[in-house]
Design an enzyme around this catalytic site. Sequence first.
Site, mmCIF file in Angstrom:
data_model
loop_
_atom_site.group_PDB
_atom_site.id
_atom_site.type_symbol
_atom_site.label_atom_id
_atom_site.label_comp_id
_atom_site.label_asym_id
_atom_site.label_seq_id
_atom_site.Cartn_x
_atom_site.Cartn_y
_atom_site.Cartn_z
ATOM 1 N N THR A 212 0.826 -1.210 0.000
ATOM 2 C CA THR A 212 0.000 0.000 0.000
ATOM 3 C C THR A 212 0.859 1.258 0.000
ATOM 4 O O THR A 212 1.958 1.258 0.583
ATOM 5 C CB THR A 212 -0.897 0.012 1.255
ATOM 6 N N ASP A 213 0.338 2.312 -0.598
ATOM 7 C CA ASP A 213 1.065 3.592 -0.565
ATOM 8 C C ASP A 213 1.167 4.142 0.863
ATOM 9 O O ASP A 213 1.943 5.053 1.127
ATOM 10 C CB ASP A 213 0.427 4.622 -1.504
ATOM 11 N N GLU A 214 0.384 3.562 1.784
ATOM 12 C CA GLU A 214 0.402 4.080 3.161
ATOM 13 C C GLU A 214 1.721 3.792 3.872
ATOM 14 O O GLU A 214 2.031 4.424 4.879
ATOM 15 C CB GLU A 214 -0.787 3.527 3.956
ATOM 16 N N TYR B 16 -1.860 -0.067 10.970
ATOM 17 C CA TYR B 16 -2.032 -0.785 9.703
ATOM 18 C C TYR B 16 -0.819 -0.585 8.803
ATOM 19 O O TYR B 16 -0.203 -1.549 8.321
ATOM 20 C CB TYR B 16 -3.312 -0.315 8.985
ATOM 21 N N LYS C 179 2.079 -3.314 7.403
ATOM 22 C CA LYS C 179 2.385 -3.584 5.989
ATOM 23 C C LYS C 179 3.857 -3.274 5.694
ATOM 24 O O LYS C 179 4.527 -4.012 4.963
ATOM 25 C CB LYS C 179 1.475 -2.760 5.069
HETATM 26 P P1 TYD Z 1 -10.622 4.500 4.205
HETATM 27 O O1 TYD Z 1 -11.580 4.023 3.128
HETATM 28 O O2 TYD Z 1 -10.824 3.983 5.592
HETATM 29 O O3 TYD Z 1 -9.146 4.231 3.680
HETATM 30 P P2 TYD Z 1 -7.696 4.767 4.258
HETATM 31 O O4 TYD Z 1 -7.880 5.287 5.624
HETATM 32 O O5 TYD Z 1 -6.890 3.527 4.212
HETATM 33 O O6 TYD Z 1 -7.243 5.811 3.269
HETATM 34 O O7 TYD Z 1 -10.724 6.059 4.283
HETATM 35 C C1 TYD Z 1 -10.444 6.882 3.178
HETATM 36 C C2 TYD Z 1 -10.437 8.300 3.669
HETATM 37 O O8 TYD Z 1 -11.760 8.641 4.109
HETATM 38 C C3 TYD Z 1 -9.533 8.517 4.877
HETATM 39 O O9 TYD Z 1 -8.947 9.808 4.757
HETATM 40 C C4 TYD Z 1 -10.491 8.461 6.057
HETATM 41 C C5 TYD Z 1 -11.773 9.039 5.470
HETATM 42 N N1 TYD Z 1 -13.026 8.560 6.067
HETATM 43 C C6 TYD Z 1 -13.983 9.482 6.504
HETATM 44 O O10 TYD Z 1 -13.783 10.715 6.410
HETATM 45 N N2 TYD Z 1 -15.150 8.991 7.016
HETATM 46 C C7 TYD Z 1 -15.389 7.650 7.133
HETATM 47 O O11 TYD Z 1 -16.466 7.277 7.645
HETATM 48 C C8 TYD Z 1 -14.404 6.711 6.683
HETATM 49 C C9 TYD Z 1 -14.628 5.220 6.777
HETATM 50 C C10 TYD Z 1 -13.242 7.220 6.147
#
Ligand code: TYD
Length: 354
Positions: free
Chosen positions: A130-132, A156, A160
């Site tokens: 992941t890019d994270e 997380y 990874k």
């Molecule tokens: P997510 O789909 O959980 O992926 P990641 O955290 O791995 O990028 O979230 C994508 C983005 O959306 C992240 O910046 C967190 C935000 N988010 C919200 O603002 N509200 C939410 O309810 C969720 C699940 C995520």
Amino acid sequence: MRTVLITGAAGFIGSAMVRLLRAERPDWRLVSLDRLHGVGGSTANLEGTGGEGHRLVRGDIADEALVRELFEAEAIDTVLHLAAETHVDRSIAGPGAFVRSNVLGTWVLLEAARQVWAGDRATRFHQVSTDEVFGDRGQDSNVAHEDSAFAPRSPYAASKASADHLVRSYQHTWGLPVSFSWSCNNLGPRQHPEKLVPFCILRALSGQDLPLYGDGRQIRRWLHVEDHCRAILAVLEAPGQGLGYAVGPLDGTENLDLVRRLCSLLDLRRPAAAPHAARICHVADRPGHDRVYHTAADRIRAELGWEPRYNLDQALEQTLDWYLENPDWLARVGRGEDFRRWVEAWYAGRGGAG
Ligand code: TYD
């Protein structure tokens, strides 16, 4: 002709990978390994992929005896390692499962590959990452590249990055043929509804508000899951050792913009509930929330000729339409109630109005 062990094969990305390979590499033998423990991994995701040349095994990647047995009995020569715990919010609520699956599970697979392959060069261990792992690139979008140092900040991402380090160490120490892909956020049919896009789709369809963490100005890159799987296949088939490619579109999108685009599509599909954007609200931010992920994905374009086939609106549309056409999916995978309870508890904890 390959014999491929696909871990996490019944999950969102894993099952898309299985479908792509069944369609485009029909002569490859596939061994799908998955815990099949609910929405994340469910046989419902693999419907239509069965038949000769595809075996589904229920089991855990951290089960050393099972993994070793599969490598030997199935004569595995390729691993596509997609099994992982992936939701940042869950990793904050309980990091232990992430260390177990993502770090320990990866180590178990690597050990089996090292011992059973015993230096055979006609093998490949592909690590889907992941890019994270490259961490928050900040407001000024300090772009990461494939050779940038890892700087993970959530449990997380740290799990990874740890797994990626282990994979790299097996290459350097024992010459294990490995490759990597570091993808941005995915979306598409069957995505687990704890992730932003399906979460908002399900909430919007049931008349609830759409919670954005903090100011909603965090930036992510979004890729249709099928485009991600095509990138994995391209990297897998590229000759060379230790290859690694970032995968994603060129532009990033603010969460607020993403959810607004989704709302426009919802307005077209469900005009009676328009404007859906009126349901967007802001809730307490995720602890340690990374603002920007930005890993430049031009190397895979230049070297492997990969390009995404879907743009963001098409990917959003497909995700939405899949949920509209499969209203019973959550119930069919047997975890609908669990999921709803989990989301509501989580949402209440984030300060949402329910
Ligand atoms: P997510 O789909 O959980 O992926 P990641 O955290 O791995 O990028 O979230 C994508 C983005 O959306 C992240 O910046 C967190 C935000 N988010 C919200 O603002 N509200 C939410 O309810 C969720 C699940 C995520």
